[in-house]
Every structure is written in C-alpha cells, then in structure tokens.
Design a protein around this motif. Structure first.
Motif, PDB file in Angstrom:
ATOM      1  N   ASP A 158       0.790  -1.235   0.000  1.00 40.85           N
ATOM      2  CA  ASP A 158       0.000   0.000   0.000  1.00 40.85           C
ATOM      3  C   ASP A 158       0.819   1.280   0.000  1.00 40.85           C
ATOM      4  N   HIS A 159       2.111   1.198   0.282  1.00 40.15           N
ATOM      5  CA  HIS A 159       2.967   2.374   0.154  1.00 40.15           C
ATOM      6  C   HIS A 159       3.351   2.529  -1.311  1.00 40.15           C
ATOM      7  N   THR A 160       2.534   3.286  -2.034  1.00 33.97           N
ATOM      8  CA  THR A 160       2.770   3.511  -3.462  1.00 33.97           C
ATOM      9  C   THR A 160       2.808   5.018  -3.720  1.00 33.97           C
ATOM     10  N   HIS A 161       3.086   5.389  -4.967  1.00 31.44           N
ATOM     11  CA  HIS A 161       3.102   6.793  -5.354  1.00 31.44           C
ATOM     12  C   HIS A 161       1.803   7.193  -6.070  1.00 31.44           C
ATOM     13  N   GLN A 162       0.779   6.348  -5.994  1.00 35.25           N
ATOM     14  CA  GLN A 162      -0.501   6.676  -6.618  1.00 35.25           C
ATOM     15  C   GLN A 162      -1.132   7.888  -5.944  1.00 35.25           C
ATOM     16  N   ARG A 163      -1.715   8.786  -6.742  1.00 35.85           N
ATOM     17  CA  ARG A 163      -2.422   9.938  -6.180  1.00 35.85           C
ATOM     18  C   ARG A 163      -3.760   9.519  -5.590  1.00 35.85           C
ATOM     19  N   ARG A 165      -5.960   5.784  -4.652  1.00 38.57           N
ATOM     20  CA  ARG A 165      -5.861   4.319  -4.593  1.00 38.57           C
ATOM     21  C   ARG A 165      -7.184   3.706  -4.156  1.00 38.57           C
TER      22      ARG A 165
END
Length: 263
Positions: A158-163, A165
């Motif tokens: 869940d630690h992503t760079h998506q603006r 999710r």
C-alpha cells in the motif's frame, strides 16, 4: 473542515443519518466518531426507510449497496454460527479469486481477506489469519488488549506513489471486552466517504463484531467507527434531496444526541 464530532446512538441508521448531515453541511469532519451502543448481542437496530433511501441513491449511480459493501468486511451470508469457523475461512479463501474479479474496487484485495490472510498472494495462500490468532489467544486466557488487534494496511503493498488508490481506507480493527461481559469493536479509517461507504462500513463492523463475540463466548455491545476525516464524497447540490428526506425521517425518532432539523 469541522471537527471533532462524536455521535452516539443505539440505532445504526440514525447514527449514519446524523453523520451524513454533518458532512453535508461542512464537507469534511475530522475526526468523525460514530458509536452505536446497546447492540443486543449483535442485532443491529435500523430504520428501513433510511437504508432504503440511501441504497436507492447508490443504485441509481451504479454504486455498491450497503449490504454488499458490508460483506467486504464480513461475509455474513457465508457464516454458519453452528459450524466451525475454519469452514468460513476455508470457503472464503477458496472463493477469493472470484470475489476479487466481481468488482474493480476489489483488485487490491478485500478487508476480510486481510483479516484472515494478511500478506497472502492473489490466490489467498501464505497469509496470516489475524482473526484466528485473536480467537486462539483469547481462548487460552490472554486478556491483553494489545493482543486483540488486527491490521489492514500493508506497507509492502500500500505504500505507493498513486495519487488515488481507494483501498484500504480501513486501517485497523480492535476488539475489547466491556464491563458487561460484552465485546466492543472499533474500526479506524484514514478517510471515509460518508455517502458511498459509511453505512456499509458500520454494518460490516457490526457483523464482524457479532462473529467475534460469538467465537469468544461474549455478546456484541458496541461498535465504534473513527474516520479522520469523514467526507462528503460528492457536491452538496447533488445531495439536497437526500438531505431533505433524511431530515424528515429523523424527525420521527427521539435521538440520544439531539437533532436540529435546521442543520
């Protein structure tokens, strides 16, 4: 943004209605804390007209019903209280690949999946069953509150760079024994869309709590949902009719926390 707001009721529908009117007026409330008390061993009091009104709006906009959303937290239709809980767990994991394909919002996983198979692969293999651990340690006499916790957020996934999710908004679930030999369940959300999600979330947490209380030899007394923030997930202009209908319905019920029909 307004906050904090604490709402306490004994009826889930009324609790949601009050939460909805708060965010309808102010857009965001942080934190928004909703407590449903006196659950009568998990039997949730509702106002059918309120739930039906919300479901009709959700259906018209092709969104998930309150019942279906609640099933992502606890699949109540799969549970046979007279059977061993392992049957529920095994059946759910067997159906998990299908459940993930049923809705695009399930592509990152489902809440019940993370409760019973945290860290699993796409086929439900290799995960940690947090609920089983909680129940097993309870049965062995462990009453430590920190032992009765389950995490939903997985930093590996869940630690992503998506603006944007969308999952998981529910971060944590905890269980605690009450003074009346009952059980309280608390869910913590990093954000919560009060129109689209909150009612189903409240319902799902209550169903999860009822299951856990049954397996622990207790009774479910209280559900608490903490959202930081609770948000109005669409423009106020689109919700005017819903707000007016909810106000009319609320006027028919005495509220523990009081209600100003001009809110």
């Amino acid at each position: 943004m307004k906050g904090p707001v604490i709402i306490e009721e004994t009826n889930l529908s009324i609790a949601w209605a009050r939460a909805f009117l708060e965010v309808y007026e102010t857009e965001e409330v942080a934190p928004l804390v909703v407590v449903v008390n006196d659950l009568a061993n998990g039997d949730v009091a509702e106002v059918p007209a309120i739930r039906t009104t919300l479901d009709q709006l959700l259906e018209a906009q092709d969104e998930t019903s309150c019942h279906t959303l609640a099933n992502t937290i606890f699949p109540s239709e799969m549970w046979n209280k007279n059977a061993k809980r392992e049957e529920l767990f095994d059946r759910y994991l067997m159906l998990l690949p299908i459940l993930r394909r049923l809705h695009s919002g399930n592509k990152y996983g489902l809440y019940f999946e993370r409760l019973i198979a945290f860290g699993c692969d796409n086929k439900g293999k290799g995960g940690v069953n947090q609920l089983e651990h909680i129940l097993s340690t309870w049965k062995r006499g462990n009453r430590r509150r920190t032992a009765l916790q389950a995490s939903l957020f997985d930093p590996r996934k869940d630690h992503t760079h998506q603006r944007q999710r969308g999952f998981p908004c529910l971060q944590h679930v905890s269980f605690a024994r009450t003074n009346r030999n009952g059980l309280a369940v608390t869910g913590t959300y990093v954000t919560q869309h009060v129109v689209e999600k909150a009612y189903g979330n409240f319902l799902g947490l209550c169903r999860l709590g009822r299951f856990m209380a049954h397996e622990m030899g207790l009774r479910l007394d209280r559900m608490t949902c903490i959202a930081n923030p609770g948000r109005r997930d669409r423009p106020k202009s689109e919700l005017h009719t819903l707000a007016e209908t909810i106000r009319v319905l609320l006027e028919q019920f005495p509220l523990e926390g009081g209600y100003d029909s001009g809110a």
